[in-house]
Each structure stands twice: as C-alpha cells, then as structure tokens.
Enzyme design. Structure first.
Site, short mmCIF file in Angstrom:
data_model
loop_
_atom_site.label_atom_id
_atom_site.label_comp_id
_atom_site.label_asym_id
_atom_site.label_seq_id
_atom_site.Cartn_x
_atom_site.Cartn_y
_atom_site.Cartn_z
CE LYS A 28 -91.76 -41.91 90.57
NZ LYS A 28 -91.48 -40.54 90.28
C1 LIG Z 1 -90.39 -39.69 89.98
C2 LIG Z 1 -90.66 -38.33 89.46
C3 LIG Z 1 -89.88 -37.77 88.43
C4 LIG Z 1 -88.61 -38.39 87.90
O1 LIG Z 1 -88.68 -39.69 87.48
P1 LIG Z 1 -87.34 -40.58 87.43
O2 LIG Z 1 -87.75 -41.75 86.61
O3 LIG Z 1 -86.98 -40.92 88.83
O4 LIG Z 1 -86.29 -39.78 86.75
C5 LIG Z 1 -90.25 -36.54 87.92
N1 LIG Z 1 -91.30 -35.88 88.43
C6 LIG Z 1 -92.06 -36.36 89.43
C7 LIG Z 1 -93.23 -35.58 89.92
C8 LIG Z 1 -91.76 -37.60 89.99
O5 LIG Z 1 -92.51 -38.07 91.00
#
Ligand SMILES: *Cc1c(COP(=O)(O)O)cnc(C)c1O
Length: 379
Positions: A192
């Site tokens: 991210k």
């Molecule tokens: C990555 C993501 C999540 C979940 O995050 P995690 O930390 O992997 O549980 C939720 N919503 C969106 C849009 C994402 O891109």
C-alpha cells in the site's frame, strides 16, 4: 536495467535501511513487542497528518473494516451499500458479520461509488455506506455525505488505497480522504502507499464516543482490564510495524509525488491513443496513484498483458472478478445485480507498474513496450 516490479519494496527499503534497523533493534532490546511506545507515537503522528481527532491502530485493513461495522452496532440483516468493483475485503466483512452487501455501480471515470446509484439503493434497512477510494482516487464524498446526512446513515471510508489523498468540497474546504466519513479505515499492507513490513491497519474518526467504542471492540470488548462489555476482537498493530510506519509516514508525501510523476509520464505518453483511456483525475480529487489503471477500448487485454510479460513488464488486472460475481456471493443473486459499469470495467482494466523507485530507463521501457504493442496490433 533493474528488473521492473509492480511495486519495488526492496529498493525503497534500502534508502531507509539504517533507520529501520536501528529502530527495530531498539524494540528488540526493550522487548516491548505489544503496545510499545512507537504504536501510540504513530497514532498521534497519523492523527496530525490526516487532521483527525482519533487514530486507532489495528492488525490489518480487513480488521479495520470489520471493527468499524461492529462499533456502529450493525445487526444481522442490515444492509450495507458498497461497490462491487473493489478488493474483496470490503464486501467480505459485511457478509462475515451477517450483514447484507448491497452492491452499487461505480462511476465509469473515477471507478468509485456513483452517488446517484447509492441514493436509489437506500431502503429502511440501509445502515451504512462504504465508499472505496479505488486506486488512490477519491470517491465523490460531498454528495455521499449529503445522502448520509439526509438519511442519517453513517459512512465508513475504505481508504486502504488512498492514504494521503485529498478531496476538495465545493466551498473550497480540502480534507484528507479517510477523514470525511464517520469512520475511515486503512491498511498498511506492504504494497500500500504507506506500507509496513507485515500486516497493519488503522481506523480514524473525529467522534469521541465512536473512538472509545472502536478501541473497546478492537481490544476484546474490554472497558477496564478484564471487564468485557461487548464481544470484540483482538486486533493490534505490532510495535515492530509501528517503528517502520514512524519512519515512513514523514516520507509519505514524497512517495506520493514520486508516484504522481510516474502517472504524469504515462498520461503524456498515452494521451490521444484511442484504444487507451488513461486514469481520470477529477478536479476535486488529489490522486495518489496506488494503481495506474488503463481502460482498454477494443483491444485484447490478455494479448497486451502477455506481450508486456515477454518484455519483462509486469501488468496486473485489478480486479478480474467483481465481488458480486464471486462464488462466495452466489446466493445473493450473482449477475442479477444491475452493475453494467462494473461488469464492463472487469473486462477492460489493466494496471501498469507504479511505485516510488521507478527510474527513467524502466519508465521508458514500459512506455515503449505499450506503444510497440499498439503499433503491431493496429497493423
Ligand atoms: C488492501 C485492501 C483492504 C484490506 O487490507 P488488508 O490489510 O490486506 O486486510 C481492504 N480494502 C481495500 C480496497 C484494499 O485495497
């Protein structure tokens, strides 16, 4: 040329390696693995960055969404409006809590929830609206918040892909995405825009009572030590992850500008090509380009992906199958949902590499590869 990856975490790490090693060594020396001082330090720093009253760290972005829905006291059967064109976590936690996902179509330009469709989907059972700031572009929050106020339905922003992005209201007010709805949720998954070195997540809110409830739910429903008032979960951000985030948060704006520079180069290189639609930038959204996602018009996506692969250019389809088309939601009626834009986008989108470490050689190679595919293709 350095091998091209969708996201180059290794080269980004090398630039901060001494700080990370020193900070991690300190955690190891202190053995403060759970709730060490860096966790609260990070929460405070993120509060200031986002301009919110409360940041509650948790274990991952999926937990953040689940905790948000638990903290709002949503009950089995309640309807939650959300896009189908998103990462599955958004819809999955709704179903996990025995709530009903009501999938609403997205705007074909921004890829985010269409407020007009949201308003049409509201019923007496609608208890939350969950917009997703997909790929780093803000959902259209002003009309969504107007709907929220009018019907008294809370908004939970899924900000996993857009941390650091902002949204401008008609009166000129600028707010960070994730700080606009009743609750914002994010993920610090390594890839991210603000990623740690494992799993991590957080919730944001300006509401004191809601913040207290979120803290309680995230900590076994505990109000005072060993007094558990509600059924909660165990969801914490590790101290080791917090030290990484403390080092990376001050760099987030630089990281965003590096991503935007890549996007600018792609935009310029692909402008005016009829087979390609470059990502839209709404005037009210400051895009942070978690992904750089093209729409292909009348060209074979698999052929392009394979052609790029042969030239060591990775490209990914986010997302080839929308939530409503997944087996886990077959009982909801699957393709009966009227989501023409979502269905269309799943067949047309392709994301090119974008990250903070892209160099000119790599960028030029990716652009040249796309151009040469199109030249061959149109022959
Ligand atoms: C990555 C993501 C999540 C979940 O995050 P995690 O930390 O992997 O549980 C939720 N919503 C969106 C849009 C994402 O891109």
């Amino acid at each position: 040329m350095v091998p091209i990856q969708m996201v180059d975490l290794k080269r980004q790490y090398l630039k901060i390696k001494p700080q990370v090693e020193a900070a991690m060594a300190e955690v190891l020396d202190n053995a403060a693995f759970i709730n060490g001082a860096p966790v609260q330090q990070f929460a405070t720093a993120l509060q200031e960055y986002l301009g919110v009253k409360h940041v509650i760290p948790c274990a991952n972005g999926t937990d953040a969404l689940q905790i948000a829905m638990m903290a709002l006291d949503l009950e089995p059967g309640d309807e939650v409006i959300t896009p189908s064109f998103t990462f599955i976590a958004t819809a999955e936690v709704i179903a996990l809590l025995k709530l009903k996902p009501v999938f609403v179509d997205v705007d074909p330009k921004t890829f985010c929830l269409d407020p007009v469709q949201v308003e049409k989907a509201i019923t007496a059972k609608t208890k939350a609206i969950v917009p997703v700031h997909l790929y780093g572009h803000s959902a259209d929050m002003e009309p969504l918040m107007e709907i929220s106020r009018k019907h008294n339905i809370p908004v939970i922003e899924d900000n996993a892909q857009a941390i650091g992005g902002n949204y401008t209201f008609k009166d000129g007010t600028v707010k960070k995405v994730g700080s606009i709805g009743q609750i914002g949720c994010t993920s610090f998954f390594p890839s991210k825009n603000l990623g740690c070195y494992g799993d991590g997540g957080a919730l944001f809110t300006n509401d004191d009572a809601l913040a207290a409830k979120i803290r309680m739910v995230a900590n076994h429903g505990q109000s005072a030590r060993y007094y558990h008032d509600v059924v909660g979960v165990n969801s914490r951000l590790d101290t080791l992850q917090a030290v990484v985030l403390n080092i990376k948060l001050p760099l987030l704006d630089e990281y965003i500008m590096a991503r935007r520079a890549v996007a600018d180069a792609y935009d310029a290189a692909f402008a005016g090509i009829p087979q390609i639609t470059t990502p839209f930038r709404a005037a009210n959204s400051f895009h942070v380009y978690h992904q750089y996602t093209l729409q292909l018009n009348g060209i074979d996506r698999n052929a392009l992906q394979q052609y790029l692969q042969e030239r060591q250019v990775p490209a990914m389809i986010y997302y080839p199958v929308a939530a409503h088309q997944q087996k886990m939601f077959a009982h909801l009626g699957g393709n009966d949902f009227n989501l023409p834009i979502t269905n269309d986008l799943t067949t047309k989108v392709i994301s090119l590499p974008i990250h903070t470490e892209m160099d000119q050689d790599q960028l030029q190679h990716i652009i040249d590869s796309v151009h040469s595919f199109l030249n061959q293709y149109s022959k």
